[in-house]
Enzyme design. Structure first.
Site, PDB file in Angstrom:
ATOM      1  N   GLY A   1       0.810  -1.215   0.000  1.00 16.58           N
ATOM      2  CA  GLY A   1       0.000   0.000   0.000  1.00 16.58           C
ATOM      3  C   GLY A   1       0.841   1.263   0.000  1.00 16.58           C
ATOM      4  O   GLY A   1       1.613   1.505   0.929  1.00 16.58           O
TER       5      GLY A   1
ATOM      6  N   PHE B   1      -1.230   7.159   2.301  1.00 17.04           N
ATOM      7  CA  PHE B   1      -0.629   8.108   3.244  1.00 17.04           C
ATOM      8  C   PHE B   1       0.335   7.411   4.203  1.00 17.04           C
ATOM      9  O   PHE B   1       1.443   7.889   4.449  1.00 17.04           O
ATOM     10  CB  PHE B   1      -1.724   8.830   4.035  1.00 17.04           C
TER      11      PHE B   1
ATOM     12  N   VAL C   1      -2.062  -7.488  -3.874  1.00 16.47           N
ATOM     13  CA  VAL C   1      -1.677  -8.567  -2.961  1.00 16.47           C
ATOM     14  C   VAL C   1      -2.937  -9.314  -2.549  1.00 16.47           C
ATOM     15  O   VAL C   1      -3.934  -8.695  -2.163  1.00 16.47           O
ATOM     16  CB  VAL C   1      -0.943  -7.992  -1.729  1.00 16.47           C
TER      17      VAL C   1
ATOM     18  N   GLU D   1     -18.858  17.553   1.584  1.00 11.70           N
ATOM     19  CA  GLU D   1     -18.034  18.289   0.613  1.00 11.70           C
ATOM     20  C   GLU D   1     -18.552  18.085  -0.808  1.00 11.70           C
ATOM     21  O   GLU D   1     -18.608  19.018  -1.607  1.00 11.70           O
ATOM     22  CB  GLU D   1     -16.567  17.864   0.734  1.00 11.70           C
TER      23      GLU D   1
ATOM     24  N   GLN E   1      -3.897  12.094   8.852  1.00 15.06           N
ATOM     25  CA  GLN E   1      -2.910  12.412   9.891  1.00 15.06           C
ATOM     26  C   GLN E   1      -2.488  11.192  10.714  1.00 15.06           C
ATOM     27  O   GLN E   1      -1.290  10.907  10.827  1.00 15.06           O
ATOM     28  CB  GLN E   1      -3.432  13.524  10.809  1.00 15.06           C
TER      29      GLN E   1
HETATM   30  C1  LIG Z   1     -13.322  10.958  -0.525  1.00 14.94           C
HETATM   31  C2  LIG Z   1     -12.425  10.967   0.684  1.00 14.94           C
HETATM   32  C3  LIG Z   1     -12.137  12.155   1.318  1.00 14.94           C
HETATM   33  C4  LIG Z   1     -11.300  12.173   2.429  1.00 14.94           C
HETATM   34  N1  LIG Z   1     -11.020  13.365   3.043  1.00 14.94           N
HETATM   35  C5  LIG Z   1     -10.158  13.408   4.067  1.00 14.94           C
HETATM   36  C6  LIG Z   1      -9.783  14.641   4.657  1.00 14.94           C
HETATM   37  O1  LIG Z   1     -10.242  15.709   4.252  1.00 14.94           O
HETATM   38  N2  LIG Z   1      -8.893  14.614   5.680  1.00 14.94           N
HETATM   39  C7  LIG Z   1      -8.353  13.442   6.146  1.00 14.94           C
HETATM   40  O2  LIG Z   1      -7.520  13.462   7.056  1.00 14.94           O
HETATM   41  N3  LIG Z   1      -8.703  12.264   5.621  1.00 14.94           N
HETATM   42  C8  LIG Z   1      -9.585  12.198   4.587  1.00 14.94           C
HETATM   43  N4  LIG Z   1      -9.932  11.006   4.035  1.00 14.94           N
HETATM   44  C9  LIG Z   1      -9.406   9.776   4.647  1.00 14.94           C
HETATM   45  C10 LIG Z   1      -7.967   9.530   4.238  1.00 14.94           C
HETATM   46  O3  LIG Z   1      -7.839   9.628   2.845  1.00 14.94           O
HETATM   47  C11 LIG Z   1      -7.559   8.150   4.712  1.00 14.94           C
HETATM   48  O4  LIG Z   1      -7.696   8.117   6.113  1.00 14.94           O
HETATM   49  C12 LIG Z   1      -6.136   7.843   4.322  1.00 14.94           C
HETATM   50  O5  LIG Z   1      -6.033   7.740   2.925  1.00 14.94           O
HETATM   51  C13 LIG Z   1      -5.659   6.554   4.974  1.00 14.94           C
HETATM   52  O6  LIG Z   1      -4.356   6.307   4.564  1.00 14.94           O
HETATM   53  P1  LIG Z   1      -3.866   4.812   4.348  1.00 14.94           P
HETATM   54  O7  LIG Z   1      -2.429   4.895   3.974  1.00 14.94           O
HETATM   55  O8  LIG Z   1      -4.251   3.973   5.500  1.00 14.94           O
HETATM   56  O9  LIG Z   1      -4.706   4.263   3.110  1.00 14.94           O
HETATM   57  P2  LIG Z   1      -4.803   4.814   1.586  1.00 14.94           P
HETATM   58  O10 LIG Z   1      -4.311   6.209   1.495  1.00 14.94           O
HETATM   59  O11 LIG Z   1      -6.179   4.512   1.202  1.00 14.94           O
HETATM   60  O12 LIG Z   1      -3.788   3.869   0.826  1.00 14.94           O
HETATM   61  C14 LIG Z   1      -3.993   2.493   0.672  1.00 14.94           C
HETATM   62  C15 LIG Z   1      -3.187   2.035  -0.531  1.00 14.94           C
HETATM   63  O13 LIG Z   1      -3.192   0.611  -0.552  1.00 14.94           O
HETATM   64  C16 LIG Z   1      -3.399   0.148  -1.879  1.00 14.94           C
HETATM   65  N5  LIG Z   1      -3.994  -1.192  -1.762  1.00 14.94           N
HETATM   66  C17 LIG Z   1      -5.153  -1.534  -1.145  1.00 14.94           C
HETATM   67  N6  LIG Z   1      -5.334  -2.870  -1.177  1.00 14.94           N
HETATM   68  C18 LIG Z   1      -4.269  -3.380  -1.839  1.00 14.94           C
HETATM   69  C19 LIG Z   1      -3.888  -4.697  -2.188  1.00 14.94           C
HETATM   70  N7  LIG Z   1      -4.602  -5.771  -1.832  1.00 14.94           N
HETATM   71  N8  LIG Z   1      -2.743  -4.872  -2.898  1.00 14.94           N
HETATM   72  C20 LIG Z   1      -1.987  -3.789  -3.262  1.00 14.94           C
HETATM   73  N9  LIG Z   1      -2.292  -2.526  -2.927  1.00 14.94           N
HETATM   74  C21 LIG Z   1      -3.417  -2.321  -2.224  1.00 14.94           C
HETATM   75  C22 LIG Z   1      -4.307   1.202  -2.489  1.00 14.94           C
HETATM   76  O14 LIG Z   1      -4.197   1.198  -3.900  1.00 14.94           O
HETATM   77  C23 LIG Z   1      -3.784   2.486  -1.851  1.00 14.94           C
HETATM   78  O15 LIG Z   1      -2.784   3.086  -2.642  1.00 14.94           O
HETATM   79  C24 LIG Z   1     -10.758  10.962   2.925  1.00 14.94           C
HETATM   80  C25 LIG Z   1     -11.048   9.763   2.273  1.00 14.94           C
HETATM   81  C26 LIG Z   1     -11.875   9.758   1.161  1.00 14.94           C
HETATM   82  C27 LIG Z   1     -12.172   8.461   0.464  1.00 14.94           C
END
Ligand SMILES: Cc1cc2nc3c(=O)[nH]c(=O)nc-3n(C[C@H](O)[C@H](O)[C@H](O)COP(=O)(O)OP(=O)(O)OC[C@H]3O[C@@H](n4cnc5c(N)ncnc54)[C@H](O)[C@@H]3O)c2cc1C
Length: 434
Positions: A15, A18, A83, A174, A323
């Protein structure tokens, strides 16, 4: 996967969101081999997906190539793949392109839309978790209008330009605000042969207030902003079904619409193979300890949306926001290095910098740990924080210029149907969860 053997311990990160990117950046020059896997070759800035869906920004300006992030890092490899399974016994993961062993594994797969088991809603509704899904929404909105000008059937026309958003969290709010702005500034001028007053934007919330993770003051302000923009808010209403045309609810209310956008829930994007005790079944998220170690494993970690760290202040885990994901990713990099060196690990502590949502031009609500404010100043704060958080100078510059242009010209030039959304009929949309 054709990754060279290295004398360094291998950390596999699944992944590049963020959490995954924050972790990878911190592992630079740390005598480890890093293999980053993602099903997309870009990082998505999800907070601005709604602007792509409503033509305010081009998709490329909220995406950043993962290979560019790591191109100068030594012993770092990226592979584009999904994955599918973790084989914890043999310390390897199984992906669509093959298998790879790990010394340390980090699951940073984020979350996906939760339809709470309702397959009919899932089949017929639109979700907004990825860039392709946002482009689908953009195409669908515009296709609906193109179809609406063709029909002489008033009921069908009204159904085409009735937009229903389910979920009154930041995403729903939004998106509702942006749609309302689009109605006022763009659609009214682009479709003079339609009675734009017939375009409805309905926001359905199952609880008694929108933005229920923010302060009461922010909820009330957001509600007022949306109502002034003409959005109809339905509180204490739960959607029970949607067949592609009619939305049924747990009340007498029903809606005829060609577009239901579902932002009502998320669940972890879990991968098979972990012990059942480490999974929270209902929400498919992974239980971790205060070092982000998956319960029951020493060398497997989970960070970001997928992880639930139950603490005194956050008994249900940290908010599913950027965050906490970034903060966990950064600390985990330090902790894995400490683990390799047999040093004491540092427990994670979340530093809440606040939360915010924008409702449209000059309107936003901001909750800082000690202050709440809304209006024009909040809107500037929202813009600054989002600009600052984007990855890459070019993306920051392009988004900034777009915002200035859109603000001055009351315009959104991204209202293009580049890739049509294949809608067979009202009653059978094809939805592609990518
Ligand atoms: C529309 C929307 C608006 C948002 N607005 C805000 C905001 O204003 N402020 C805020 O703080 N948060 C916001 N969020 C939430 C924030 O985006 C998430 O909390 C954040 O992205 C989480 O980070 P992460 O790294 O856990 O997951 P993600 O950023 O979702 O990254 C996960 C990654 O894993 C990859 N992945 C998933 N499954 C697999 C797999 N099986 N094999 C390979 N790759 C895989 C995906 O392609 C992705 O690149 C928003 C979310 C959405 C959907």
């Amino acid at each position: 996967m054709n990754i060279p053997q290295s004398s360094n311990p291998r950390i596999v990160i699944v992944g590049g969101g963020f959490a995954g990117i924050a972790l990878a950046k911190k592992l630079r020059d740390k005598s480890v081999q890093v293999v980053l896997l993602d099903k997309h070759n870009y990082h998505t800035f999800q907070p601005l997906l709604y602007q792509v869906a409503t033509g305010g920004l081009e998709a490329g300006s909220i995406a950043y190539p993962i290979r560019k992030v790591i191109q100068e890092y030594k012993d770092f490899y990226f592979r584009l793949t999904t994955v599918v399974e973790i084989d914890t016994k043999n310390q390897k993961i199984i992906a669509e392109i093959g298998e790879i062993s790990y010394d340390y594994l980090v699951i940073a797969t984020g979350s996906k839309t939760n339809f709470f088991g309702n397959q009919e809603i899932e089949r017929n509704a639109m979700s907004m978790k990825t860039i392709p899904q946002s482009l689908n929404i953009r195409s669908l909105i515009l296709e609906n209008f193109e179809q609406a000008v063709l029909t002489t059937d008033e009921t069908e026309r009204n159904t085409l330009i009735n937009f229903v958003l389910v979920g009154g969290g930041p995403t729903g709010v939004e998106l509702a605000g942006a749609l309302a702005e689009m109605k006022k500034a763009i659609l009214q001028k682009d479709y003079p042969d339609l009675d734009i007053d017939k375009m409805q934007i309905n926001l359905i919330q199952s609880g008694d207030r929108i933005l229920n993770t923010m302060s009461q003051k922010s909820s009330e302000a957001a509600e007022k902003f949306l109502e002034n923009l003409g959005v109809k808010i339905w509180k204490n209403v739960r959607v029970t079904n949607y067949d592609g045309r009619t939305i049924n609810t747990n009340t007498d209310l029903s809606f005829e619409t060609a577009t239901l956008i579902w932002t009502a829930g998320v669940q972890g994007a879990a991968i098979m193979g972990l012990d059942a005790q480490s999974l929270i079944e209902k929400v498919e998220r992974i239980r971790v300890n205060q070092y982000n170690q998956v319960l029951g494993y020493n060398n497997i970690f989970a960070v970001g949306d997928i992880a639930v760290m139950e603490t005194k202040n956050y008994p249900q885990g940290h908010p599913m926001m950027a965050q906490p994901a970034m903060q966990q990713g950064k600390l985990l990099a330090e902790n894995i290095i400490k683990l390799i060196k047999n040093k004491k690990l540092t427990p994670f502590e979340y530093h809440d910098k606040g939360s915010m949502a924008t409702i449209g031009r000059n309107k936003a609500v901001v909750d800082l740990p000690k202050y709440h404010f809304n209006g024009v100043f909040a809107w500037f704060v929202w813009m600054f924080v989002h600009l600052f958080s984007l990855i890459g100078f070019k993306n920051k510059a392009v988004v900034f210029l777009n915002w200035v242009y859109n603000y001055i010209r009351f315009d959104r030039e991204g209202r293009l149907i580049i890739r049509p959304f294949k809608k067979k009929s009202f009653s059978s949309f094809t939805s592609d969860e990518v």
